[in-house]
Design a protein around this motif. Structure first.
Motif, PDB file in Angstrom:
ATOM      1  N   UNK A  32       0.728   5.563   9.222  1.00 36.91           N
ATOM      2  CA  UNK A  32      -0.481   5.792   9.999  1.00 36.91           C
ATOM      3  C   UNK A  32      -0.207   5.650  11.493  1.00 36.91           C
ATOM      4  N   UNK A  33      -1.022   6.296  12.308  1.00 31.96           N
ATOM      5  CA  UNK A  33      -0.942   6.039  13.754  1.00 31.96           C
ATOM      6  C   UNK A  33      -1.270   4.573  14.037  1.00 31.96           C
ATOM      7  N   UNK A  34      -0.993   4.128  15.238  1.00 30.28           N
ATOM      8  CA  UNK A  34      -1.373   2.778  15.626  1.00 30.28           C
ATOM      9  C   UNK A  34      -2.866   2.578  15.512  1.00 30.28           C
ATOM     10  N   UNK A  35      -3.275   1.398  15.120  1.00 31.06           N
ATOM     11  CA  UNK A  35      -4.690   1.160  14.853  1.00 31.06           C
ATOM     12  C   UNK A  35      -5.571   1.359  16.082  1.00 31.06           C
ATOM     13  N   UNK A  83      -3.228   6.653   3.729  1.00 31.70           N
ATOM     14  CA  UNK A  83      -1.838   6.289   3.960  1.00 31.70           C
ATOM     15  C   UNK A  83      -1.328   5.414   2.825  1.00 31.70           C
ATOM     16  N   UNK A  84      -0.186   5.819   2.266  1.00 26.41           N
ATOM     17  CA  UNK A  84       0.333   5.170   1.068  1.00 26.41           C
ATOM     18  C   UNK A  84       1.048   3.861   1.355  1.00 26.41           C
ATOM     19  N   UNK A  85       1.458   3.647   2.589  1.00 27.91           N
ATOM     20  CA  UNK A  85       2.118   2.374   2.887  1.00 27.91           C
ATOM     21  C   UNK A  85       1.090   1.239   2.891  1.00 27.91           C
ATOM     22  N   UNK A  86       1.550   0.056   2.552  1.00 24.49           N
ATOM     23  CA  UNK A  86       0.687  -1.133   2.520  1.00 24.49           C
ATOM     24  C   UNK A  86      -0.480  -0.998   1.546  1.00 24.49           C
ATOM     25  N   UNK A  87      -0.181  -0.513   0.358  1.00 25.68           N
ATOM     26  CA  UNK A  87      -1.174  -0.484  -0.724  1.00 25.68           C
ATOM     27  C   UNK A  87      -1.264  -1.900  -1.285  1.00 25.68           C
ATOM     28  N   UNK A  88      -2.284  -2.641  -0.894  1.00 22.29           N
ATOM     29  CA  UNK A  88      -2.317  -4.084  -1.120  1.00 22.29           C
ATOM     30  C   UNK A  88      -2.132  -4.484  -2.578  1.00 22.29           C
ATOM     31  N   UNK A  89      -2.853  -3.877  -3.463  1.00 23.82           N
ATOM     32  CA  UNK A  89      -2.816  -4.280  -4.864  1.00 23.82           C
ATOM     33  C   UNK A  89      -2.007  -3.333  -5.739  1.00 23.82           C
TER      34      UNK A  89
END
Length: 326
Positions: free
Chosen positions: A217-220, A285-291
């Motif tokens: 993802x782009x920067x928040x 965005x698939x990165x940091x899929x918490x669960x």
């Protein structure tokens, strides 16, 4: 309220796609307790709106010493700065710097720029993140008696504004920030918004989903509006079927539900004037899929004058900027 008292809201506001499509939106949104917004153009908040009226009263109650500490020219650069964890001014609402009446007015302004549900969430979020609303700071830009004026609240995971439409062609008076430091998605006060946007993702076919799902993802805080010539990540809502587009519009109303109707109406009016939901793009965005559950915790809705960036991992930081490109 203590930090343990933060359950009970995480699933509010979600709209089930099948119910939505079966009833063409109205019944599902009513069931979700999300107020429907009309399709006509609504007036933005004015200097006579509830929050702005109280903010003007608060300004008039300030001593010269207080004004030196928290008041700035309207065009001061601090009004335009955004950060998920900062204070524009040093005095906290609960400090002895303010009178009891001024502290009460500050809370009243917050109540009046939010819906009832949004206000209750905000109270829980500020309590969890920093011990309560009293730990947050106020700033005032301009003068309500002689021109443009804005009241701004900053602190951990929060930027709120009331400006009476002093900032031309900008919803909310400028970029907003909200969040919650709880990392358990079952307890996070804003995870329901991720669940709702993922209803849109689940409604996509395989080809659409492939286009909508990205990696990084782009920067928040990268929420500068791009205008009509911008390049936006993800899938264009205009590429979706009519029922999918209706689901997107319903989702926007869920996202806007924590805020007062005047601001939510202005957002929808600005979006309509800019070509409607079909001009938006949605990216997941698939990165940091918490669960590890394929419920994408980071997502972005963006169009020519609209950016809503939601970073849900490891906890929520969300940035909103809805304004015409300068």
């Amino acid at each position: 309220m203590n930090h343990k008292d933060r359950s009970g809201c995480s699933d509010c506001g979600s709209v089930d796609r099948r119910d939505f499509l079966r009833t063409m939106g109205t019944a599902a949104l009513a069931t979700a307790a999300v107020p429907m917004l009309g399709n006509s153009v609504f007036a933005a908040p004015s200097p006579k709106s509830g929050a702005e009226t109280v903010a003007a009263e608060l300004y008039k109650s300030l001593s010269d010493e207080q004004k030196k500490a928290i008041c700035f020219d309207f065009d001061h650069e601090l009004r335009k700065k955004i950060n998920a964890n900062w204070h524009i001014t040093k005095p906290k609402i609960d400090d002895s710097f303010y009178t009891k009446q001024q502290r009460a007015m500050a809370e009243q302004i917050v109540r009046k720029v939010t819906s009832e549900d949004g206000f209750q969430r905000l109270l829980k979020q500020t309590e969890y993140d920093d011990g309560g609303l009293g730990a947050y700071s106020m700033a005032m830009f301009g003068n309500p008696d002689s021109g443009k004026f804005q009241w701004t609240l900053t602190g951990r995971h929060l930027t709120l504004r009331a400006d009476g439409d002093s900032v031309d062609k900008a919803a909310f008076g400028g970029p907003l920030i909200y969040g919650h430091g709880e990392e358990d998605t079952k307890e996070n006060l804003y995870h329901y918004q991720t669940k709702q946007t993922n209803e849109v993702f689940k409604a996509l076919d395989a080809a659409q989903a492939k286009k909508a799902l990205l990696t990084a993802a782009p920067g928040e805080s990268a929420v500068q509006v791009q205008g009509a010539a911008g390049k936006f990540p993800g899938i264009g809502v205009g590429e979706l079927s009519s029922d999918q587009q209706q689901l997107v519009e319903a989702t926007l109303k869920v996202l806007l539900a924590p805020y007062r109707a005047e601001d939510a109406d202005e957002v929808m009016a600005m979006l309509k004037a800019d070509g409607g939901v079909g001009k938006l793009h949605m990216a997941f965005y698939s990165n940091n899929d918490l669960n590890k559950d394929n419920v994408w915790d980071i997502w972005r809705v963006e169009g020519p004058s609209f950016v809503w960036h939601f970073r849900g991992a490891p906890h929520v930081h969300a940035y909103i900027n809805i304004a015409a490109k300068a």
